[in-house]
Design an enzyme around this catalytic site. Structure first.
Site, PDB file in Angstrom:
ATOM      1  N   HIS A 210      14.186  57.436 -38.966  1.00  0.00           N
ATOM      2  CA  HIS A 210      15.026  58.060 -37.809  1.00  0.00           C
ATOM      3  C   HIS A 210      14.521  57.188 -36.625  1.00  0.00           C
ATOM      4  O   HIS A 210      13.243  56.732 -36.568  1.00  0.00           O
ATOM      5  CB  HIS A 210      14.425  59.550 -37.791  1.00  0.00           C
ATOM      6  CG  HIS A 210      15.357  60.269 -36.889  1.00  0.00           C
ATOM      7  ND1 HIS A 210      15.189  59.999 -35.377  1.00  0.00           N
ATOM      8  CD2 HIS A 210      16.389  61.216 -36.884  1.00  0.00           C
ATOM      9  CE1 HIS A 210      15.998  61.098 -34.648  1.00  0.00           C
ATOM     10  NE2 HIS A 210      16.806  61.710 -35.673  1.00  0.00           N
TER      11      HIS A 210
ATOM     12  N   ASP B  75       6.293  61.542 -40.499  1.00  0.00           N
ATOM     13  CA  ASP B  75       7.242  62.299 -39.889  1.00  0.00           C
ATOM     14  C   ASP B  75       7.792  63.396 -40.816  1.00  0.00           C
ATOM     15  O   ASP B  75       8.354  63.126 -41.883  1.00  0.00           O
ATOM     16  CB  ASP B  75       8.511  61.307 -39.411  1.00  0.00           C
ATOM     17  CG  ASP B  75       9.626  62.047 -38.968  1.00  0.00           C
ATOM     18  OD1 ASP B  75       9.655  63.305 -39.037  1.00  0.00           O
ATOM     19  OD2 ASP B  75      10.515  61.303 -38.675  1.00  0.00           O
TER      20      ASP B  75
ATOM     21  N   GLN C 282      11.961  66.483 -42.015  1.00  0.00           N
ATOM     22  CA  GLN C 282      12.798  66.997 -42.844  1.00  0.00           C
ATOM     23  C   GLN C 282      12.085  67.486 -44.057  1.00  0.00           C
ATOM     24  O   GLN C 282      12.762  67.884 -45.167  1.00  0.00           O
ATOM     25  CB  GLN C 282      13.779  65.707 -43.432  1.00  0.00           C
ATOM     26  CG  GLN C 282      14.566  65.246 -42.372  1.00  0.00           C
ATOM     27  CD  GLN C 282      15.608  66.501 -41.975  1.00  0.00           C
ATOM     28  OE1 GLN C 282      15.812  67.389 -42.564  1.00  0.00           O
ATOM     29  NE2 GLN C 282      16.198  66.310 -40.608  1.00  0.00           N
TER      30      GLN C 282
ATOM     31  N   LYS D 256      14.138  72.837 -36.981  1.00  0.00           N
ATOM     32  CA  LYS D 256      14.654  72.495 -38.456  1.00  0.00           C
ATOM     33  C   LYS D 256      14.083  73.636 -39.524  1.00  0.00           C
ATOM     34  O   LYS D 256      14.319  73.531 -40.805  1.00  0.00           O
ATOM     35  CB  LYS D 256      14.402  71.067 -38.780  1.00  0.00           C
ATOM     36  CG  LYS D 256      15.152  70.177 -37.886  1.00  0.00           C
ATOM     37  CD  LYS D 256      14.807  68.466 -38.466  1.00  0.00           C
ATOM     38  CE  LYS D 256      15.121  67.979 -37.314  1.00  0.00           C
ATOM     39  NZ  LYS D 256      16.489  67.423 -37.152  1.00  0.00           N
TER      40      LYS D 256
ATOM     41  N   CYS E 277      21.083  58.766 -36.376  1.00  0.00           N
ATOM     42  CA  CYS E 277      19.905  58.433 -35.731  1.00  0.00           C
ATOM     43  C   CYS E 277      19.302  57.547 -36.643  1.00  0.00           C
ATOM     44  O   CYS E 277      17.821  57.249 -36.611  1.00  0.00           O
ATOM     45  CB  CYS E 277      19.138  59.353 -35.245  1.00  0.00           C
ATOM     46  SG  CYS E 277      19.882  60.050 -33.778  1.00  0.00           S
TER      47      CYS E 277
HETATM   48  N1  PMP Z   1      12.781  62.458 -37.598  1.00  0.00           N
HETATM   49  C1  PMP Z   1      13.387  62.804 -38.600  1.00  0.00           C
HETATM   50  C2  PMP Z   1      13.459  62.647 -39.994  1.00  0.00           C
HETATM   51  C3  PMP Z   1      14.515  63.727 -38.170  1.00  0.00           C
HETATM   52  O1  PMP Z   1      15.457  64.101 -38.983  1.00  0.00           O
HETATM   53  C4  PMP Z   1      14.537  64.195 -36.944  1.00  0.00           C
HETATM   54  C5  PMP Z   1      15.390  65.146 -36.450  1.00  0.00           C
HETATM   55  N2  PMP Z   1      16.855  64.633 -36.741  1.00  0.00           N
HETATM   56  C6  PMP Z   1      13.707  63.586 -35.956  1.00  0.00           C
HETATM   57  C7  PMP Z   1      12.859  62.926 -36.462  1.00  0.00           C
HETATM   58  C8  PMP Z   1      13.550  63.965 -34.546  1.00  0.00           C
HETATM   59  O2  PMP Z   1      13.364  65.515 -34.463  1.00  0.00           O
HETATM   60  P1  PMP Z   1      13.525  66.406 -32.883  1.00  0.00           P
HETATM   61  O3  PMP Z   1      14.986  65.756 -32.521  1.00  0.00           O
HETATM   62  O4  PMP Z   1      13.550  67.665 -33.365  1.00  0.00           O
HETATM   63  O5  PMP Z   1      12.510  65.962 -32.026  1.00  0.00           O
END
Ligand code: PMP
Length: 407
Positions: A124, A201, A204, A227, A365
């Protein structure tokens, strides 16, 4: 494994029982953010109705109640991810904030010029850009583990990248764009063989599987509450004590100090050293409620049911002649990314929305993944344990319409 009582679970989520554009809402955008059960919604109101106050500094009754509730939630997170120490659990604003905390503090001497940072092709943007910024500041070099057509990281290439200059390895446990589950434990062990520090990270992963940071031997592990059926504005950075002791503070301010004079300030111990300012107290408290909720259902039961939805969804979508699945890893969470013929994902998403079906379209993203496949984006359906096979059938019906109109 116990079966999911779907009627009971759906009754817990008030937002699901509405019509969108005259059709029953089908919410398949769970990888972006999950919906909240009534207990979580009630806990927010309960917090403000009964104990709202600032934490950690008041002697008065309400401040003590708020502090106790906030710290009880930290305890729940500790147990949930099986951290060794309570003070290894830091409250942040979310995954993005957790990663930026780390890259910002690591820029101050922890990572040196010429050292190497390894990320992966599946990241991401929030696990790419902060490391690029760290490299700019420190003179470290960014390396990227490549992936194959199935959207799996190529372990042989990863092994070749690891060397005595590798300082940090950072990758996601589960890909938000493709659903790939990375072999985190094995990858961490390989990184430790060259004495690199590993940040996972887990944005997910935490909603879909049982995560044990000690079993993984992760040095750092980041995730977001929103999430995981909890509120926005709160997240976690787990870090091993020895690293959190070694790293300097992130932001300066109240809460993170021991003593302040104009000549010199000394810092508070863990976890407060990394928690300057008033946190999102309500969200912190309610994250604990969300964790209790998923544990009541059981993450193993959740994982089994969501996998059933994944298998069903993939089989149904495979019936389309022009279906192109993007990312077909062997080990996958309940995310299906796809394209239908040469129909633009945005157009498909707009028509599905007209039928009450919420999917995500675009690059999620993860622009480098889209570049790898040479596509503008995908349609992404991501399932939660409150979704049903009937809802998948509705999406399939919707996609037939999309095909008729645009195919
Ligand atoms: N890493 C991953 C794998 C994600 O899916 C996301 C959220 N789409 C993020 C980081 C960022 O999370 P947040 O927007 O809650 O900071």
């Amino acid at each position: 494994i116990a079966p999911i009582d779907i009627a009971k679970i759906r009754a817990d989520f008030p937002i699901l029982h509405q019509e969108v554009n005259g059709r029953p809402l089908v919410y398949f955008d769970n990888a972006a953010s999950t919906q909240k059960p009534q207990v979580v919604i009630d806990a927010i109101s309960e917090y403000y109705s009964t104990i709202n106050s600032n934490v950690h500094r008041g002697v008065h009754h309400l401040s003590q109640l708020a502090t106790d509730a906030f710290e009880l939630s930290r305890q729940k997170v500790k147990t949930h991810i099986n951290a060794e120490h309570l003070h290894e659990v830091l409250f942040t604003k979310g995954t993005t904030d957790s990663i930026n905390l780390l890259t910002s503090t690591m820029s101050q001497g922890f990572v040196k010029a010429g050292e190497e940072i390894i990320i992966s092709a599946l990241e991401h943007h929030s696990n790419i850009v902060p490391w690029q910024m760290l490299c700019e500041k420190t003179g470290a070099i960014l390396r990227v583990i490549p992936m194959n057509e199935n959207g799996e990281l190529i372990m042989e290439e990863y092994k070749k990248l690891l060397n005595e200059k590798t300082r940090v390895v950072a990758f996601n446990h589960v890909s938000n764009a493709l659903g790939t589950i990375n072999p985190a434990k094995e990858m961490i062990a390989l990184a430790h063989d060259v004495d690199a520090v590993v940040m996972i990270d887990g944005a997910q992963a935490v909603p879909h599987m049982d995560v044990d940071v000690q079993d993984l031997d992760a040095d750092f592990y980041a995730f977001s509450a929103h999430k995981l059926y909890g509120p926005t504005g709160i997240g976690i950075l787990y870090g091993k004590e020895k690293w959190l002791e070694e790293l300097p503070p992130y932001q300066g301010g109240g809460e993170m100090i021991k003593e302040v004079t104009f000549e010199k300030t000394t810092y508070a111990g863990l976890p407060h050293k990394f928690e300057a300012g008033t946190p999102n107290i309500e969200a912190g408290v309610v994250l604990g409620t969300a964790i209790d909720y998923v544990n009541e259902i059981g993450l193993d039961n959740i994982a089994a049911y969501e996998n059933e939805l994944l298998q069903y969804g993939q089989a149904k979508l495979a019936e389309f002649e022009n279906m192109r699945f993007i990312g077909q890893a062997k080990n996958k969470a309940s995310v299906i990314s796809f394209l239908l013929g040469d129909i633009h994902p945005y157009d498909a998403g707009v028509i599905l929305d007209k039928m009450g079906i919420a999917v995500r379209t675009g690059h999620h993203c993860t622009q480098p993944i889209m570049k790898f496949y040479n596509i503008p984006g995908t349609v992404r359906a991501s399932f939660s344990f409150y979704n049903t096979k009937e809802e998948i059938d509705l999406m399939v019906e919707g996609l037939r319409k999309v095909e008729q109109m645009l195919g």
